[in-house]
Motif scaffolding. Structure first.
Motif, PDB file in Angstrom:
ATOM      1  N   ILE A 669       0.829  -1.226   0.000  1.00 42.54           N
ATOM      2  CA  ILE A 669       0.000   0.000   0.000  1.00 42.54           C
ATOM      3  C   ILE A 669       0.857   1.267   0.000  1.00 42.54           C
ATOM      4  O   ILE A 669       0.414   2.319  -0.388  1.00 42.54           O
ATOM      5  N   TYR A 670       2.119   1.170   0.398  1.00 45.31           N
ATOM      6  CA  TYR A 670       2.985   2.352   0.428  1.00 45.31           C
ATOM      7  C   TYR A 670       3.554   2.705  -0.943  1.00 45.31           C
ATOM      8  O   TYR A 670       4.018   3.802  -1.165  1.00 45.31           O
ATOM      9  N   THR A 671       3.569   1.730  -1.825  1.00 47.00           N
ATOM     10  CA  THR A 671       4.321   1.889  -3.076  1.00 47.00           C
ATOM     11  C   THR A 671       3.973   3.177  -3.823  1.00 47.00           C
ATOM     12  O   THR A 671       4.858   3.981  -4.107  1.00 47.00           O
ATOM     13  N   PHE A 672       2.718   3.376  -4.141  1.00 47.53           N
ATOM     14  CA  PHE A 672       2.360   4.543  -4.969  1.00 47.53           C
ATOM     15  C   PHE A 672       2.213   5.841  -4.174  1.00 47.53           C
ATOM     16  O   PHE A 672       2.716   6.870  -4.618  1.00 47.53           O
ATOM     17  N   PRO A 673       1.539   5.818  -3.009  1.00 49.78           N
ATOM     18  CA  PRO A 673       1.409   7.095  -2.295  1.00 49.78           C
ATOM     19  C   PRO A 673       2.752   7.742  -1.953  1.00 49.78           C
ATOM     20  O   PRO A 673       2.903   8.946  -2.045  1.00 49.78           O
ATOM     21  N   LEU A 674       3.746   6.937  -1.584  1.00 49.30           N
ATOM     22  CA  LEU A 674       5.022   7.523  -1.186  1.00 49.30           C
ATOM     23  C   LEU A 674       5.757   8.178  -2.353  1.00 49.30           C
ATOM     24  O   LEU A 674       6.561   9.065  -2.162  1.00 49.30           O
ATOM     25  N   GLU A 675       5.487   7.719  -3.549  1.00 48.15           N
ATOM     26  CA  GLU A 675       6.223   8.251  -4.701  1.00 48.15           C
ATOM     27  C   GLU A 675       5.392   9.225  -5.515  1.00 48.15           C
ATOM     28  O   GLU A 675       5.784   9.615  -6.606  1.00 48.15           O
ATOM     29  N   ARG A 676       4.252   9.574  -4.982  1.00 48.01           N
ATOM     30  CA  ARG A 676       3.324  10.389  -5.757  1.00 48.01           C
ATOM     31  C   ARG A 676       3.968  11.679  -6.293  1.00 48.01           C
ATOM     32  O   ARG A 676       3.881  11.975  -7.480  1.00 48.01           O
ATOM     33  N   GLU A 677       4.635  12.417  -5.419  1.00 47.89           N
ATOM     34  CA  GLU A 677       5.182  13.699  -5.851  1.00 47.89           C
ATOM     35  C   GLU A 677       6.296  13.524  -6.883  1.00 47.89           C
ATOM     36  O   GLU A 677       6.413  14.283  -7.835  1.00 47.89           O
ATOM     37  N   MET A 678       7.126  12.498  -6.672  1.00 43.49           N
ATOM     38  CA  MET A 678       8.209  12.244  -7.631  1.00 43.49           C
ATOM     39  C   MET A 678       7.620  11.929  -9.002  1.00 43.49           C
ATOM     40  O   MET A 678       8.053  12.458 -10.016  1.00 43.49           O
ATOM     41  N   VAL A 679       6.616  11.043  -8.981  1.00 48.72           N
ATOM     42  CA  VAL A 679       6.034  10.623 -10.254  1.00 48.72           C
ATOM     43  C   VAL A 679       5.339  11.805 -10.928  1.00 48.72           C
ATOM     44  O   VAL A 679       5.445  12.011 -12.131  1.00 48.72           O
ATOM     45  N   ARG A 680       4.652  12.592 -10.121  1.00 49.00           N
ATOM     46  CA  ARG A 680       3.962  13.749 -10.690  1.00 49.00           C
ATOM     47  C   ARG A 680       4.967  14.671 -11.386  1.00 49.00           C
ATOM     48  O   ARG A 680       4.765  15.113 -12.506  1.00 49.00           O
ATOM     49  N   LYS A 681       6.082  14.909 -10.705  1.00 51.43           N
ATOM     50  CA  LYS A 681       7.087  15.805 -11.284  1.00 51.43           C
ATOM     51  C   LYS A 681       7.692  15.204 -12.560  1.00 51.43           C
ATOM     52  O   LYS A 681       7.808  15.870 -13.581  1.00 51.43           O
ATOM     53  N   GLU A 682       8.021  13.935 -12.467  1.00 55.94           N
ATOM     54  CA  GLU A 682       8.683  13.318 -13.618  1.00 55.94           C
ATOM     55  C   GLU A 682       7.734  13.161 -14.799  1.00 55.94           C
ATOM     56  O   GLU A 682       8.129  13.325 -15.946  1.00 55.94           O
ATOM     57  N   ARG A 683       6.488  12.867 -14.482  1.00 50.05           N
ATOM     58  CA  ARG A 683       5.518  12.731 -15.576  1.00 50.05           C
ATOM     59  C   ARG A 683       5.241  14.083 -16.222  1.00 50.05           C
ATOM     60  O   ARG A 683       5.044  14.180 -17.418  1.00 50.05           O
TER      61      ARG A 683
END
Ligand SMILES: Nc1ncnc2c1ncn2[C@@H]1O[C@H](COP(=O)(O)OP(=O)(O)OP(=O)(O)O)[C@@H](O)[C@H]1O
Length: 863
Positions: A669-683
């Motif tokens: 359950i931690y996988t996506f919420p923890l990386e949300r900001e990184m992914v948002r920025k990179e995407r």
């Protein structure tokens, strides 16, 4: 209340300030190649032996400037020339170098030639340029020039200049043998430093001694080793497309939601010639902001907290869309394709904390650099940027973050900048890059930015409490107050402007402090300040008076700006004149450039590797492994040799299902919420496809997720006395792994749908409890209306698969009545024996279904 300037400036001065907020010199900038502008920033270094020096002005140089020839350190250029050195020249494809000599005598303003004096007193010659036909450049994608190159007292040399899409090269024919010359009594000699560049001892004029010698300073050329002897791979230089950005009348409003919409009440707000109808629940954050920034310039956005700086930067970076007003790049309306040429460094460093500085930059380079760069070239480019930003000392340090110790704040900020400048963006926006840093580190960061702007980039940065040195490093300043513009123009003219409208500091102070205080309605008037700093608590009435005074001052400054600036309507008629090439290129981008820099498979591999590196500490952590061993050993001891009791065996199997449902569920359950900001920025910067990220994330945890239950099964199965058969063991093991994969999928789905750890953990607990209760072990007679629950419980199906591996319908065991059927044992009868295939298919359905939900959830989240 506030001080009025005794000698207001003329209106002409103010108009001059106005026009400077535009880009009147853009045409000149673009047609004029300035050697300094093509400093070390523009082109990747070509050799690992690159030396970086910082001059007295803080400008990063790729090589020592005008260092005298030293027989021991230098290399005789002539001797090397004959070995077919090849050079890479930084510069724009639109320009070609001048042919001929330049000297003090030759230098005339009308010749479109500049002269700057470097810190060491040596003159730097800027070559005349002639713009190429832009459409020709773009159409042919390569230029080849040939001509003569001549320094004073030198025989002409022929040169050829080639420009491929991503590579520029000079080649210079070997010259005459003589490498020394005497001129005006002073010796000049070409030399090559031990670093990558080579230099030509250049002109010095002295009116006292009458000495004068001239030569070409070709510091902008970087020398590669002779091609045949070099094992190194040359980097493909990137070229920055000069982009001027112009924004006018930007208005941004949000719906706060705190108040209910009330259509009967509305307020007319007339701002910058626009009439907005505002209901009370709407908040206007930006009120008609205008400005323009040219290539080679830095605009600093100043203002008190909450004045709208971040919002403005986000809009200019294309991260916020529902604004009013216009934004153009090279006179072409804003389009998403400009994203490729725009980089945003956010206020918080959104980086993976466990990756080292080097790994972070390399990963970014691998994914962001264009396809025509080889893998090795991408790595080299990352290392080059690493050196460029002075991060070589901490390259193996983890980036760190709130909970992980690692690089310092300044280093982390430089890593963030490095990730963005890898692709050589034309427009670089930064949100408070110096916040939280000490003054020296902040100055270093701004120096880096200034170097980047000198390399032709357009830079816009919000800046918090800049020192006066930093303030003066920005060419332009935009001052905001409550979303209103108070000033936009040359930073060095700001004080003059405010003096003209009646405000000036009565004591020496940092101009930035004065401006920000003024934006808060506070003047630097000693009398006022002393009165306000009274030790006594202000009465409510006095506090209101002060607030009124401040609002009054803000209004005066706002109105003055409106009157003096916008009535001139300079922003709409500004002198932005980008060349047709730049307009063409931006427009060209809009129709063609929508492809990814890397293939899906490459993205997947890079992301998977990065995720392994980022999670290596977590996945292979001692507590996690210990946890598995402890649970396995305790379970083995509790169910030690349970072969005598069918109930115990069923209990052990269900317990295993339960444990290997919870563990993977909670780690997933931690996988996506923890990386949300990184992914948002990179995407947002178009680094990779969401599907590549999703698959990489779903798969990289698998090895550890599968190894630990395997260890558990080996220990528990044999110590617990389950059926001593290899087939039964493998089926039980496979069912448990199936269970792990399904639980992991469910965790991913919950995390992706909630994207909030607290909500996700609550939902996971509740769901898991229901799944276990419906698993068939605890209760025989489930309330009939809830009988269907077991079919959607993956624990039920996994348990059933395991029971079928251990028992068959004919199996009997000794009981009080003699021999009893295993299938009649309560823990088994609820689930029943048989139906293996349907349970296996159900598990397969869960496996795919949960992952599908996770992917859809991720897609629906604004990433
Ligand atoms: N979505 C939103 N809803 C309501 N108000 C908002 C929203 N976004 C921004 N604001 C408000 O807009 C104003 C400007 O915010 P912004 O973050 O741009 O300011 P800032 O100048 O960057 O501040 P700081 O220097 O403190 O970072 C603030 O008052 C903020 O509360």
């Amino acid at each position: 209340m506030f001080s009025m300037a005794s000698s207001p400036r003329s209106e002409g001065d103010v108009k001059e300030v106005v026009s400077e907020c535009g880009c009147s010199s853009l045409r000149e900038t673009m047609d004029h190649v300035d050697v300094d502008h093509f400093s070390s920033q523009e082109i990747p270094r070509l050799s690992t032996s690159t030396t970086r020096t910082v001059d007295d002005h803080g400008i990063l140089r790729s090589m020592p400037e005008a260092e005298p020839y030293d027989g021991e350190r230098g290399v005789d250029l002539d001797a090397n020339m004959s070995r077919n050195w090849s050079f890479t020249v930084s510069g724009s494809s639109r320009n070609r170098p001048a042919v001929g000599t330049d000297s003090d005598a030759d230098h005339q303003p009308g010749r479109n030639s500049n002269r700057t004096v470097a810190a060491d007193g040596y003159s730097k010659l800027n070559y005349d340029t002639e713009p190429m036909d832009p459409t020709d450049v773009l159409a042919r994608k390569s230029i080849s020039l040939e001509g003569l190159w001549q320094a004073e007292a030198e025989p002409p040399r022929s040169f050829s200049y080639e420009e491929a899409p991503r590579r520029s090269s000079w080649s210079v024919e070997p010259s005459r043998r003589s490498s020394e010359r005497t001129h005006g009594g002073v010796e000049g000699r070409r030399w090559k430093s031990r670093s990558t560049g080579f230099n030509f001892l250049s002109t010095r004029s002295s009116s006292e001694t009458g000495e004068k010698f001239t030569g070409l300073d070709i510091a902008k050329l970087n020398v590669m080793p002779p091609l045949k002897e070099s094992a190194e791979i040359s980097l493909k230089p990137l070229t920055t497309l000069p982009v001027s950005i112009k924004f006018s009348n930007l208005v941004y409003q949000v719906t706060t939601g705190s108040q209910r919409p009330c259509p009967s009440i509305s307020v007319d707000v007339t701002s910058w010639g626009q009439k907005l109808r505002r209901s009370p629940h709407e908040k206007i954050i930006l009120h008609g902001i205008s400005g323009a920034v040219c290539p080679g310039e830095m605009l600093g956005i100043l203002g008190p907290s909450g004045s709208g700086k971040t919002t403005l930067v986000q809009i200019l970076a294309g991260r916020l869309s529902n604004y009013e007003g216009s934004i153009t790049h090279n006179d072409v309306p804003f389009s998403k394709s400009m994203n490729r040429r725009t980089a945003l460094v956010t206020q918080d460093d959104v980086l993976y904390p466990h990756l080292t500085v080097k790994e972070t930059l390399i990963c970014a380079a691998l994914m962001r650099l264009p396809r025509d760069f080889s893998r090795q070239e991408k790595r080299r480019r990352a290392l080059d940027v690493l050196l460029e930003l002075g991060l070589d000392k901490c390259q193996d340090t983890p980036v760190g973050g709130a909970y992980v110790r690692g690089a310092s704040g300044g280093e982390r900020k430089r890593v963030s900048i490095g990730c963005e400048i890898l692709t050589d963006p034309s427009l670089l926006l930064l949100d408070e890059p110096t916040s939280g840093l000490d003054s020296t580190t902040a100055l270093n960061i701004v120096r880096i930015l200034r170097n980047l702007s000198h390399a032709g980039k357009t830079i816009i940065s919000t800046i918090h409490q800049p020192s006066s040195v930093i303030y003066h490093m920005f060419e332009k300043i935009l001052l905001l107050s409550d979303g209103h513009p108070l000033f936009c123009g040359r930073g060095n003219k700001a004080l003059g402007y405010f003096e003209y409208i009646g405000f000036h500091p009565t004591f020496a102070s940092n101009p930035a402090d004065f401006l920000v205080d003024l934006a808060n309605g506070v003047t630097h008037d000693l009398e006022d300040l002393n009165r306000e700093s009274s030790p006594f608590v202000l009465s409510k009435r006095r506090a209101e008076e002060i607030a009124d005074e401040r609002n009054h001052i803000k209004k005066i400054v706002k109105d003055a700006y409106l009157a003096h600036m916008l009535q001139e309507n300079k922003f709409d008629t500004g002198d932005l004149r980008p060349s047709s090439a730049e307009r063409f290129q931006i427009a060209h981008d809009t129709v063609e450039r929508r492809d990814w820099s890397t293939s899906w498979l490459e993205q997947f591999i890079i992301l998977a590797r990065r995720a392994v590196k980022e999670r290596r500490h977590e996945n292979f952590s001692v507590p996690r492994i210990l946890e598995t061993f402890v649970v396995a050993i305790i379970a083995s001891l509790i169910w030690w040799n349970s072969s005598s009791s069918v109930e115990d065996q069923a209990g052990l199997l269900f317990f295993s299902t339960m444990v290997w449902g919870y563990f993977p569920l909670y780690s997933a359950i931690y996988t996506f919420p923890l990386e949300r900001e990184m992914v948002r920025k990179e995407r947002a910067s178009g680094m990779y496809r969401l599907s590549a990220y999703f698959f990489a994330q779903s798969i990289i945890d698998l090895p550890m997720e599968l190894v630990l239950p395997t260890i558990y099964t080996i220990l528990v199965y044999w110590m617990g006395g389950l059926k001593p058969s290899a087939v039964a063991f493998f089926i039980t093991w496979a069912a448990l792994l199936f269970n792990v994969l399904v639980a992991q999928g469910m965790g991913l789905a919950i995390g992706a749908v909630c994207m909030n750890l607290k909500k996700a953990s609550h939902l996971a607990s509740a769901s898991m409890l229901v799944i276990l209760m419906a698993g068939g072990f605890f209760s025989k007679d489930i309330f009939p209306a809830l009988g269907w629950l077991k079919y959607i419980s993956f624990s039920y199906h996994a348990f059933k698969l395991e029971l079928n591996a251990q028992f068959s319908e004919e199996d009997v065991y000794p009981c009080k009545a003699g021999l009893c059927h295993v299938a009649d044992v309560q823990a088994i009868s609820t689930v029943g024996l048989g139906g293996t295939l349907s349970s296996a298919l159900a598990m397969l359905g869960f496996l795919v279904g949960f992952r599908l939900v996770a992917y859809i959830g991720l897609r629906r989240t604004k990433l």
